[in-house]
Structures are given as C-alpha cells and as structure tokens.
Write an enzyme that holds these catalytic residues in place. Structure first.
Site, PDB file in Angstrom:
ATOM      1  N   ASP A   1      -5.462  -8.073   1.139  1.00 30.91           N
ATOM      2  CA  ASP A   1      -5.515  -9.505   0.827  1.00 30.91           C
ATOM      3  C   ASP A   1      -6.406  -9.757  -0.381  1.00 30.91           C
ATOM      4  O   ASP A   1      -6.123 -10.617  -1.218  1.00 30.91           O
ATOM      5  CB  ASP A   1      -6.044 -10.293   2.032  1.00 30.91           C
ATOM      6  CG  ASP A   1      -5.118 -10.208   3.239  1.00 30.91           C
ATOM      7  OD1 ASP A   1      -3.899 -10.057   3.033  1.00 30.91           O
ATOM      8  OD2 ASP A   1      -5.606 -10.287   4.372  1.00 30.91           O
TER       9      ASP A   1
ATOM     10  N   ASN B   1       0.856  -1.181   0.000  1.00 34.85           N
ATOM     11  CA  ASN B   1       0.000   0.000   0.000  1.00 34.85           C
ATOM     12  C   ASN B   1       0.897   1.238   0.000  1.00 34.85           C
ATOM     13  O   ASN B   1       2.131   1.140   0.041  1.00 34.85           O
ATOM     14  CB  ASN B   1      -0.980  -0.011   1.173  1.00 34.85           C
ATOM     15  CG  ASN B   1      -0.293  -0.062   2.531  1.00 34.85           C
ATOM     16  OD1 ASN B   1       0.775   0.520   2.729  1.00 34.85           O
ATOM     17  ND2 ASN B   1      -0.894  -0.772   3.481  1.00 34.85           N
ATOM     18  N   LYS B   2       0.288   2.391  -0.034  1.00 33.80           N
ATOM     19  CA  LYS B   2       1.049   3.638  -0.148  1.00 33.80           C
ATOM     20  C   LYS B   2       2.010   3.824   1.022  1.00 33.80           C
ATOM     21  O   LYS B   2       3.182   4.172   0.835  1.00 33.80           O
ATOM     22  CB  LYS B   2       0.078   4.815  -0.234  1.00 33.80           C
ATOM     23  CG  LYS B   2       0.731   6.173  -0.413  1.00 33.80           C
ATOM     24  CD  LYS B   2      -0.345   7.252  -0.530  1.00 33.80           C
ATOM     25  CE  LYS B   2       0.248   8.646  -0.576  1.00 33.80           C
ATOM     26  NZ  LYS B   2      -0.817   9.686  -0.675  1.00 33.80           N
ATOM     27  N   LYS B   3       1.527   3.563   2.235  1.00 32.75           N
ATOM     28  CA  LYS B   3       2.362   3.733   3.427  1.00 32.75           C
ATOM     29  C   LYS B   3       3.561   2.795   3.385  1.00 32.75           C
ATOM     30  O   LYS B   3       4.693   3.187   3.695  1.00 32.75           O
ATOM     31  CB  LYS B   3       1.525   3.474   4.682  1.00 32.75           C
ATOM     32  CG  LYS B   3       2.283   3.645   5.980  1.00 32.75           C
ATOM     33  CD  LYS B   3       1.373   3.368   7.182  1.00 32.75           C
ATOM     34  CE  LYS B   3       2.150   3.482   8.488  1.00 32.75           C
ATOM     35  NZ  LYS B   3       1.282   3.187   9.666  1.00 32.75           N
ATOM     36  N   GLU B   4       3.320   1.534   2.999  1.00 30.42           N
ATOM     37  CA  GLU B   4       4.403   0.549   2.917  1.00 30.42           C
ATOM     38  C   GLU B   4       5.404   0.928   1.834  1.00 30.42           C
ATOM     39  O   GLU B   4       6.617   0.748   2.002  1.00 30.42           O
ATOM     40  CB  GLU B   4       3.818  -0.834   2.646  1.00 30.42           C
ATOM     41  CG  GLU B   4       3.018  -1.404   3.813  1.00 30.42           C
ATOM     42  CD  GLU B   4       2.199  -2.631   3.439  1.00 30.42           C
ATOM     43  OE1 GLU B   4       1.892  -3.429   4.346  1.00 30.42           O
ATOM     44  OE2 GLU B   4       1.853  -2.780   2.245  1.00 30.42           O
TER      45      GLU B   4
END
Length: 477
Positions: free
Chosen positions: A266, A198-201
């Site tokens: 997921d 995701n964006k944060k990761e």
C-alpha cells in the site's frame, strides 16, 4: 524531495475499503469447555485497512484524497466513514448498498502473536446500480483529480466493468490510473498506466517463474503487453522494485531494518501515485517509493510514512555507519518501541568509555549476548568531568560515541548529560540492565525499570585509568 513537499496532489482512491480491528490481550488459561485458549482482552484498536490503508498512506504524504467504494448499511460502515472523516478524506462518493456487509477483519493478539482472525464481509460483485453511481460521480468530478488509484482486494468492488469504465474515463481526460492488482486476470485493468503486483502475484498472473533477471524481464514484458500498460512494475520485497518502460530497470531496496512488511505494498502504490502526480518520472517515483517502503517496514503493522520521515531516512543513508547508530532520547524511544513490539529483547548499559580498550570491548560483547539489541548510554563531557575530575575526559563525547557505535556488539549509543542514566533507563525500560562486577552488593541506578540485572566482571588489568598511567609513564608493566 522539496518539490514533493511543496506539492499537494489530488488523488482519488477507488476500491475495497475495510476496517482492521485488533483485540490485544493476555493468554494464560485453557478453556474448561473445549481445548482452546482463553484470551483476556485488555485493549481494542481499529484502523483503516485494504484500500483504506492506501488512503492513510496518501494522507500521511500530504495528498488531498477522495474515496470511492461500496459499503453496507451497517455499524461497520458507519465506523469506516468515521475513520475516513477523521483524517479529512472526502467520502461523498462512497456508495451504501443495501444487503452488503462492510468488510471488517478482527485479529486477536496475545504475547505479540496473532492467534485468531475472524472476518465479516461480502465478497460478491457489487450491483450494476452501484457501478453506475461510481462511474457517473467520476465523470462529473474528473477535473478534481491528478491521479486515480485502484486498490483491489478481491472483495467485489473492482469488477471488470467498473475498472474499464474508470480507465476509459480517465484516459479521455489525461488522468493516469495506477492499480494495486489482485488475482491472476489482469485484463480487467487493460489500459491502466501501471500495476504494482509483488513477485508472487506477478508469477501467478504471468505464469512465469521469476528466478533471475531474464525471467523477471519476461514477466514484466508479458504484464505490459497483456494488460496494455504504459509501464509494468513488480515489487521484489528485499530486492527492491523492477520497472519496464522501454527497458528493464531495477531499483534496489534501501531498508536498513525490517520489523514488519504488513502494508508495504500500500505504501509503494501510494508513494508512486504521489510522485507521479507531482510530475516525477517513473524512475524518480520508483526511487521515492523505495525510500518510503524502507521507512515503513521499520514500523509495526500497516504503518504510514511522511515526506519528512523519508527526507530524514534518505539523509541517514548517507551518514557513516557509526553516525547512523548515535541517537537522541526521542529517536531511541521510538526505536525501542518498535523493537519491543516485534518481540526483541533490549539490553542497556552505560559508562564513560573514555579511552576504549579491550576490557570495554569484551564487556560489551557479553552485554549484547543477553538480548537482541544493545543500547549504550554515554556520559557527556561535563558529566565525565564531574565524575572523574578536571583532566577527564581524554576523548570528547563525539569521538567516544563514534568509536562505540563502530563496535559490532553495539546497536545504538545515546549520550546523556546527567551524572546517572536514570531518566534514560526509565524511558527505555530495558529487558536487561548490565553493570560491571564492581557493583556486586551495591545499589544500581534504574533497576526498578528493568526486568533483570546482570553483573559482568571486568577484564583484570584493563582500565582507562591504567591506560592513562601507562601513557604518562607512571605505570610499569
């Protein structure tokens, strides 16, 4: 979509398998022993979590799924295997490692709020012997798979040695490896087909602050280069999915209502793996994943989605706004359940609404103010005739429903055939039941199923009957 529905991909999921355990109850007391809440548990549920939720999503889509991972020789391990077997998943390649704890996350929930979580798990890397067993099993069974998914939750299963071993074996056999990554070091996934952070990761891994299209492109390129990927991908929550193969492409989200984003990641990797296995392009697969995510965020918890649900959802996107808000009994039952589980207050009213006028609109606006969601029960044509006489309705039910659904105050319209909405109210069990002020002192159908009854005064001089009289010239104003 037809090709996806007729195809049964064979997919192996390797990763951190866990159990999500929920304890549901009421919290109305403080402990005399310490300043803590007391929860009276009324229900317990267990579902697959972590990589197990990816498995759940793949099974729901129609894939034939095998699982590989490491669990402990404990009660939680037995329970996890049972949950997997119940959905017809091949568990032959799950390794039991002595001294290791099977992951189980327990959440205590009261009044729709999570008030405590406690975990039982091991986080250290799995043993060399466990890695060898998994890699040997993969090499032996590689011809049985169309794709491999690595689901990493940083619980020690997906070590760099295991990831590189899996990617190497799959690469030699022309099998794509898709990874839901964790942590900031993506080098352990080097050579995979794609990653789905995701964006944060992605910000954490690339050290690039993604704040516009240019920085997004830079992050995608860095991921692709650093992890030697065929394709880089970043999920952008409500903004959709971005991919980079030979250029950057962004596929906007298609979610109409968001109740819970739990497990949406997921769903994304499962649906992309499913579509890629069916021979779809990455663009087609990303669009498919967006549709799947659009469905699943409209559910509560780590939910799954089927091909049929995605087809229905895609069709609903092409309907007019009004059509999309006209529902049948079964549809509205599921919708109400989701709203209530998310803590929303449901309001219900009903009527014929034959010739829509300002009195109706103001009445419905007031009704909506009593809660979060307004559902309007609408008498069918035959019902209106029985109640109002042979000359009514003036407008057929389809037209009446369409006009009501177009109003900002109205969330859903549900036509019903009976003379009263008793069965509909019984099913919905609204928080607030709203009727006109002319019911003052009278018995109101369905009040026993509502938390409260609200009576709303009509607008003086405004009614369908008077409108009809005016049209006929019988009423002089």
């Amino acid at each position: 979509m037809k090709i996806l529905k007729s195809f049964t991909p064979r997919i192996l999921v390797i990763g951190d398998l866990m159990i999500d355990h929920y304890l549901w109850g009421n919290c109305e007391r403080i402990s005399p022993e310490a300043p803590v809440q007391i929860v009276d548990i009324s229900k317990e549920t267990t579902v697959l979590g972590g990589g197990g939720n990816v498995v759940n999503n793949l099974v729901a889509l129609g894939a034939k799924v095998s699982v590989s991972g490491v669990i402990g020789n404990d009660e939680n391990g037995v329970e996890l295997l049972k949950l997997l077997r119940e959905i017809d998943v091949n568990v032959d390649n799950i390794v039991i490692q002595e001294g290791r704890k099977t992951s189980k996350k327990s959440r205590v929930i009261a009044a729709s709020q999570q008030i405590l979580r406690y975990d039982k798990e091991s986080k250290e890397e799995i043993s060399k012997s466990s890695i060898e067993v998994i890699l040997n099993s993969l090499a032996k069974d590689i011809s049985r798979y169309d794709a491999v998914v690595l689901s990493d939750y940083s619980k020690g299963v997906l070590t760099k040695e295991l990831c590189q071993g899996v990617i190497s074996t799959c690469s030699k056999n022309g099998i794509k490896v898709l990874v839901d990554p964790k942590g900031s070091d993506y080098s352990k996934y080097s050579g995979a087909y794609l990653l789905t952070p995701n964006k944060k990761e992605a910000i954490q891994a690339t050290k690039i602050d993604i704040k516009d299209k240019q920085s997004l492109k830079e992050a995608l390129l860095k991921m692709k280069k650093d992890a030697n990927l065929a394709i880089s991908l970043i999920t952008l929550s409500e903004d959709g999915v971005a991919i980079y193969d030979d250029e950057m492409k962004i596929f906007p989200t298609v979610a109409k209502e968001v109740f819970d984003v739990t497990g949406a990641g997921d769903t994304v990797i499962a649906s992309i793996a499913f579509a890629i296995s069916a021979g779809k392009s990455i663009e087609e697969s990303a669009k498919f994943a967006n549709l799947a995510a659009g469905v699943v965020v409209g559910k509560i918890g780590s939910a799954t989605v089927s091909i049929s649900e995605i087809e229905e959802y895609e069709a609903s996107l092409h309907k007019s706004t009004s059509d999309a808000h006209i529902k049948g009994f079964e549809e509205i039952e599921a919708i109400v359940k989701r709203y209530k589980e998310s803590g929303k207050k449901v309001v219900f009213t009903n009527g014929c609404f034959d010739i829509l006028h300002v009195g109706h609109v103001k009445y419905l606006q007031i009704a909506k103010s009593f809660g979060d969601v307004l559902i309007v029960g609408l008498n069918s044509d035959t019902s209106v005739t029985r109640l109002k006489g042979p000359s009514r309705p003036v407008n057929i039910a389809e037209d009446r429903a369409y006009l009501l659904a177009a109003l900002e105050a109205v969330d859903f319209v549900v036509p019903f055939e009976d003379d009263t909405p008793y069965e509909l109210i019984k099913m919905i069990k609204p928080d607030t039941l709203v009727k006109g002020g002319d019911y003052e002192g009278k018995s109101v159908i369905g009040t026993e199923f509502a938390q409260e009854l609200k009576l709303v005064d009509f607008v003086d001089g405004k009614s369908t009957t008077k409108t009809i009289q005016k049209i006929k010239g019988d009423l002089h104003v």
